[in-house]
Design a protein around this motif. Sequence first.
Motif, PDB file in Angstrom:
ATOM      1  N   SER A  94      -0.447   8.833  -4.292  1.00 51.80           N
ATOM      2  CA  SER A  94       0.109   8.474  -5.702  1.00 51.80           C
ATOM      3  C   SER A  94       1.743   8.710  -5.412  1.00 51.80           C
ATOM      4  O   SER A  94       2.139   9.622  -4.959  1.00 51.80           O
ATOM      5  CB  SER A  94      -0.422   9.359  -6.879  1.00 51.80           C
ATOM      6  N   ARG A 138      -3.942   0.088 -10.931  1.00 49.16           N
ATOM      7  CA  ARG A 138      -3.613   0.986 -10.006  1.00 49.16           C
ATOM      8  C   ARG A 138      -2.153   1.458 -10.379  1.00 49.16           C
ATOM      9  O   ARG A 138      -1.714   2.496 -10.428  1.00 49.16           O
ATOM     10  CB  ARG A 138      -3.503   0.502  -8.563  1.00 49.16           C
ATOM     11  N   ASN A 182      -0.774   4.712  -8.271  1.00 47.24           N
ATOM     12  CA  ASN A 182      -1.721   5.454  -7.905  1.00 47.24           C
ATOM     13  C   ASN A 182      -2.597   4.340  -6.836  1.00 47.24           C
ATOM     14  O   ASN A 182      -2.625   3.188  -6.823  1.00 47.24           O
ATOM     15  CB  ASN A 182      -2.800   5.741  -9.250  1.00 47.24           C
TER      16      ASN A 182
END
Length: 122
Positions: A17, A67, A84
């Motif tokens: 991330s 994401r 992420n």
Amino acid sequence: QVQLVESGGGSVQAGGSLRLSCAASGYTFNTYVMGWFRQAPGKEREFVASINPSGARTVTTDSVKGRFTISRTNAKNTVYLQMNSLKPEDTAVYYCAAGKTWSTGSYQYSYWGQGTQVTVSS
């Protein structure tokens, strides 16, 4: 004068991330749509995400949906991109931009930052 300064880029392994920030100055931040775009080597700049002036409305491109999350803090004149589950295909220079029109088209954005590199290794 208008300045958009991105930070938070770097190198990360797949699945990791990063959180990008973009600090704005020189204009009335809370009246502008903010967007994130990216450009990979040899490819055209593409839309990633945008957020309306109040922060109540967002849109993300399909390839990062679920994401990536865009958000903003108007009190700090800052927009964020939480990324992420990063994939190697997310590798690109990421740019923040400001515009007056709700749009996914880069031509609708008036102000641009200098970009920050994100590199995702497999």
